[in-house]
Structures are given as structure tokens and as C-alpha cells.
Design a protein around this motif. Structure first.
Motif, short mmCIF file in Angstrom:
data_model
loop_
_atom_site.label_atom_id
_atom_site.label_comp_id
_atom_site.label_asym_id
_atom_site.label_seq_id
_atom_site.Cartn_x
_atom_site.Cartn_y
_atom_site.Cartn_z
N VAL A 1 0.83 -1.20 0.00
CA VAL A 1 0.00 0.00 0.00
C VAL A 1 0.87 1.26 0.00
CG1 VAL A 1 -1.75 1.29 1.28
CG2 VAL A 1 -1.87 -1.20 1.17
N VAL A 2 1.91 1.29 0.90
CA VAL A 2 2.76 2.47 1.02
C VAL A 2 3.53 2.73 -0.27
CG1 VAL A 2 4.78 3.43 2.23
CG2 VAL A 2 2.95 2.30 3.52
N PHE A 3 4.09 1.68 -0.86
CA PHE A 3 4.86 1.85 -2.10
C PHE A 3 3.97 2.30 -3.25
CE2 PHE A 3 8.03 -1.53 -0.48
CZ PHE A 3 8.70 -0.57 0.25
N HIS A 4 2.75 1.81 -3.25
CA HIS A 4 1.81 2.25 -4.30
C HIS A 4 1.48 3.73 -4.14
CE1 HIS A 4 -1.34 2.07 -7.29
NE2 HIS A 4 -2.20 2.58 -6.41
N ILE A 5 1.29 4.16 -2.88
CA ILE A 5 1.01 5.59 -2.63
C ILE A 5 2.20 6.45 -3.03
CG2 ILE A 5 0.60 7.29 -0.79
CD1 ILE A 5 -1.03 5.14 0.66
N ALA A 6 3.41 5.93 -2.76
CA ALA A 6 4.63 6.68 -3.08
C ALA A 6 4.98 6.63 -4.56
CB ALA A 6 5.79 6.15 -2.25
N GLY A 7 4.22 5.89 -5.33
CA GLY A 7 4.50 5.78 -6.75
C GLY A 7 5.62 4.84 -7.10
N LEU A 8 6.03 3.99 -6.15
CA LEU A 8 7.10 3.02 -6.40
C LEU A 8 6.47 1.68 -6.78
CD1 LEU A 8 9.41 3.94 -3.39
CD2 LEU A 8 9.71 4.58 -5.79
N ASP A 9 5.97 1.63 -8.01
CA ASP A 9 5.26 0.43 -8.44
C ASP A 9 6.17 -0.80 -8.49
OD1 ASP A 9 2.91 1.83 -8.62
OD2 ASP A 9 3.23 2.38 -10.72
N LEU B 1 8.63 -1.51 -6.40
CA LEU B 1 8.70 -2.05 -5.04
C LEU B 1 7.36 -2.64 -4.61
CD1 LEU B 1 10.89 0.53 -3.08
CD2 LEU B 1 11.38 -1.88 -3.49
N ALA B 2 6.27 -2.04 -5.06
CA ALA B 2 4.95 -2.59 -4.74
C ALA B 2 4.81 -3.99 -5.33
CB ALA B 2 3.86 -1.67 -5.27
N LEU B 3 5.25 -4.15 -6.59
CA LEU B 3 5.20 -5.46 -7.22
C LEU B 3 6.13 -6.44 -6.51
CD1 LEU B 3 3.99 -7.04 -9.59
CD2 LEU B 3 5.96 -6.33 -10.97
N PHE B 4 7.27 -5.94 -6.06
CA PHE B 4 8.22 -6.78 -5.32
C PHE B 4 7.58 -7.28 -4.03
CE2 PHE B 4 11.99 -8.32 -3.44
CZ PHE B 4 12.94 -8.45 -4.44
N SER B 5 6.75 -6.45 -3.41
CA SER B 5 6.09 -6.84 -2.16
C SER B 5 5.15 -8.01 -2.37
CB SER B 5 5.32 -5.65 -1.57
OG SER B 5 6.21 -4.65 -1.14
N VAL B 6 4.54 -8.10 -3.55
CA VAL B 6 3.67 -9.24 -3.84
C VAL B 6 4.48 -10.53 -3.80
CG1 VAL B 6 2.20 -10.31 -5.58
CG2 VAL B 6 2.10 -7.84 -5.23
N GLY B 7 5.67 -10.50 -4.43
CA GLY B 7 6.54 -11.68 -4.37
C GLY B 7 6.99 -11.98 -2.96
N SER B 8 7.22 -10.93 -2.14
CA SER B 8 7.66 -11.13 -0.75
C SER B 8 6.57 -11.81 0.07
CB SER B 8 8.03 -9.78 -0.13
OG SER B 8 9.12 -9.21 -0.81
N ILE B 9 5.33 -11.40 -0.15
CA ILE B 9 4.20 -12.02 0.57
C ILE B 9 4.16 -13.51 0.26
CG2 ILE B 9 1.69 -12.10 0.75
CD1 ILE B 9 1.76 -9.04 0.09
N ALA B 10 4.33 -13.84 -1.02
CA ALA B 10 4.33 -15.26 -1.41
C ALA B 10 5.50 -16.01 -0.78
CB ALA B 10 4.38 -15.37 -2.94
N ALA B 11 6.68 -15.36 -0.71
CA ALA B 11 7.87 -16.00 -0.14
C ALA B 11 7.68 -16.30 1.35
CB ALA B 11 9.09 -15.10 -0.34
N TYR B 12 7.10 -15.36 2.09
CA TYR B 12 6.89 -15.58 3.53
C TYR B 12 5.79 -16.61 3.78
CZ TYR B 12 10.11 -11.93 4.88
OH TYR B 12 11.26 -11.19 5.08
N ALA B 13 4.79 -16.64 2.91
CA ALA B 13 3.76 -17.67 3.03
C ALA B 13 4.37 -19.05 2.83
CB ALA B 13 2.64 -17.42 2.03
#
Length: 374
Positions: free
Chosen positions: A51-59, A61-73
């Protein structure tokens, strides 16, 4: 009366070894439980990052966060199935990659490199200092390399000061929160382990009753506080215990001790104190109990022990039966409790000389006279 201590010192040593093993297992379970919780927390944090990266316009990093969520799961799933090394590898790789990518993209003002700090408590809590030094040095070297790269070439993306401040404060809050959580979690585990160690140190490893060290502390506390009213002491001893050891071995003797201890514990109140005093001897302190009630309790214990049938220990085709002799004494006035215990022990000896399998509470007991005559 303790003619055979049933390998009492070796039992204590074995109990200490078992306590050390249980402590190590508890520590290992605590560590891996912490890693599971870290995987859940880190995955949740990456949802916020998205959410924060999307607000900051860092798409990116936002996309990277999706991969991170999958990695921690996936890491949490591996921990559930005890693929611990794979899980730790996934979590380490994600943290380094995510922190490094954020640092290169947004620069040091974003605070992305703060996540590398999480490695140090995790590394040194999870292994010995010697084994943790190499990976810790590798993390430090990675940070220095990232810093040198950004210093030489600048960040990959142009980010406004406001967005950099937003990311820095967000990352700082997350790191402070996670480090605080680790400290609170481990403090709880340390307090819990200390309580468990105190319990092990104060209990007999064979019977689970209080040991002599714990009972000595209880006696001192009862002597210091005389507000508890009347106190009675029972000293109990298993009759002919040496012959049980000789016939059935120490395993058979241990079984008898455990069962007798269970019966004694079941015959007293929660406010009373029961200890294995040594070998086959038990000390029971009854709070707020006059002599006649203490004698009734002793008789109830004696009868309950007499009814135990040790089916596993056959004696000429019949289950082994054991008996108990008890001495009963009441604390007189301001008498030290140790003096009362000595009286109960004397009455126990009198009961032994009077024929065993009985409760003795008076100095003029026939068994007491027989002891004097002997």
C-alpha cells in the motif's frame, strides 16, 4: 528410616540430565515458534508495504512486495512441515533482496537498509557466536557494497523528499516494532524457562514430589510465619523396601515409589506439603491440623497404600502389596518445625519396632516402649 535410598543420587543425576534435555528442546521449540511468527508478521508487513509503495508511486517495489508475501507464506508452510533450513533460506533471501532492491531504488534516505538489522539478533539467537559471525559479516559486507554502489551511481529512481520521508518513517516504525516484539517474546520465554528450572530444581525427578531442598525452604518459611495456626508432621516409610529392591530390582522399586507418592499426594489437601525426604521416606506437613486429625489423615494414607495392587510385580502369582508405617507429631507452641519432624521420625521408628504397617503418634506407644527396651 532410610535403609535403601534406591539409587537416590543417580536418580538426581538422571533428573538433571532430563531437565537439561527438556530445557534444550524447549529452547529449540521457542526459536522455531518465533520464526513462524516472524514469517506471519513479515508477510503482514509486506501487505502494508504494498500500500505504502503504491502511494509513493514506487510500483516496482509494490510489485516486489507481492513476491515477498508469497515468499513468507511459503516459508511459514515450510516451517509447519519442519523444512526449517529451506524456510530460513527463503526468509533470508527475501529480506536481503527486498532491502537491497529498495536501497538501490530509493537510496539510503528511504531507510530500506534498516531491514538488514533484523539479521543480527536472529543470527546470534539461533546459533553460537562463532557460527553466527560469518553470516553476520556477509550481511555487513552486503550493506557496505550497496552503500558504495548508491554513493557512486545514485539511486535508480527519483523520489520526492516527502515520499522518502514517508518510506523512512514507515520502515523505522516497522523495524522498531519487530525488534521490540523479538525482545518481548524472548523475555517471556526466559521468564517461563526460569520458572520451569526452579520447578525442576525443587522437585524429585522420580516421584514428582517436592525434594528435600524445596521442603527445607518450606520449613524455614513456616518457621518464620507462625500465623498458620496448628501444624502437624507425618513421617512415612515404606516397609521392607530393601527386599522389594532386592527382589524386583531398582525398576520395581521405582514403580513402588511412584505409586506410593501418587497415593499420598491424593490423600492430602492442596495447602499441605509433601516431599520425598530420602530413599523410601516421605515427609508430609499438614497445615492448620490438630494431632487427632493428622492421625486420621495418616491412617487414611496407610490404608490407601495397603490397597495398592502392583500387578506388574507378581509375588508367587499374586500382585505385590506394600505397607507403610507413619509417625505423627504436632508442633508444640513456638517449637521449631525441625524439632517436630524429629519427634515424628522417632514415632516412625517406634512404629517400625512395634510391628510396622501402623500409625504411631505417642511416646508411650507399645512400639516406642519396645524401642526403649531394645
Amino acid at each position: 528410616m532410610s535403609t535403601a535410598h534406591n539409587a537416590f543420587p543417580s536418580q538426581s543425576a538422571t533428573g538433571a540430565e532430563r531437565g537439561a534435555l527438556r530445557g534444550a528442546l524447549r529452547g529449540a521449540r521457542a526459536y522455531w515458534e518465533m520464526q513462524k511468527r516472524c514469517a506471519i508478521i513479515a508477510g503482514s508487513v509486506n501487505v502494508l508495504m504494498l500500500v505504502v509503495f503504491h502511494i509513493a508511486g514506487l510500483d516496482a517495489l509494490a510489485l516486489f512486495s507481492v513476491g515477498s508475501i508469497a515468499a513468507y507464506a511459503l516459508a511459514w508452510l515450510c516451517l509447519q512441515r519442519r523444512h526449517n533450513r529451506l524456510a530460513i533460506g527463503l526468509m533470508c533471501a527475501e529480506t536481503v533482496t527486498h532491502a537491497g532492491f529498495g536501497f538501490l531504488l530509493a537510496g539510503p534516505e528511504s531507510g530500506s537498509h534498516y531491514y538488514l538489522l533484523l539479521f543480527f539478533p536472529a543470527l546470534f539467537l539461533g546459533s553460537s557466536p562463532r557460527r553466527a559471525m560469518l553470516p553476520a559479516a556477509a550481511v555487513l559486507a552486503a550493506y557496505v557494497a550497496l552503500d558504495a554502489w548508491v554513493y557512486a551511481f545514485g539511486p535508480m529512481a527519483l523520489i520526492s523528499p516527502f515520499d522518502q520521508a514517508l518510506m523512512r518513517h514507515f520502515n523505522s516504525a516497522i523495524i522498531i516494532g519487530m525488534l521490540s516484539y523479538l525482545a518481548i517474546y524472548y523475555r517471556k520465554r526466559v521468564v517461563s524457562s526460569e520458572r520451569q528450572l526452579r520447578a525442576w530444581a525443587g522437585s524429585d525427578p522420580l516421584t514428582g514430589l517436592a525434594n528435600r531442598r524445596h521442603m527445607d525452604a518450606t520449613i524455614r518459611a513456616l518457621d518464620a510465619d507462625r500465623r498458620g495456626g496448628e501444624l502437624a508432621v507425618l513421617m512415612a516409610d515404606i516397609d521392607h523396601f530393601k527386599s522389594i529392591n532386592d527382589r524386583f530390582g531398582h525398576e520395581g522399586g521405582d514403580m513402588v515409589l511412584r505409586r506410593v507418592a501418587e497415593v499420598i499426594q491424593g490423600c492430602v489437601r492442596d495447602t499441605d506439603h509433601v516431599a520425598r525426604w530420602g530413599g523410601e521416606e516421605f515427609l508430609i506437613i499438614l497445615s492448620a491440623t490438630p494431632l487427632h486429625q493428622a492421625a486420621e489423615t495418616a491412617e487414611r494414607i496407610r490404608r490407601a497404600v495397603e490397597r495398592i495392587a502392583f500387578d506388574e510385580l507378581s509375588c508367587e502369582g499374586a500382585p505385590l502389596r506394600v505397607t507403610l508405617t507413619l509417625g505423627v507429631a504436632e508442633r508444640a507452641g513456638q517449637e521449631a518445625l525441625q524439632a517436630t519432624i524429629r519427634k515424628a521420625d522417632e514415632y516412625l521408628y517406634a512404629g517400625k519396632h512395634g510391628g510396622r504397617n501402623r500409625v504411631c503418634r505417642h511416646a508411650d506407644d507399645p512400639g516406642r516402649r519396645a524401642l526403649r527396651q531394645g
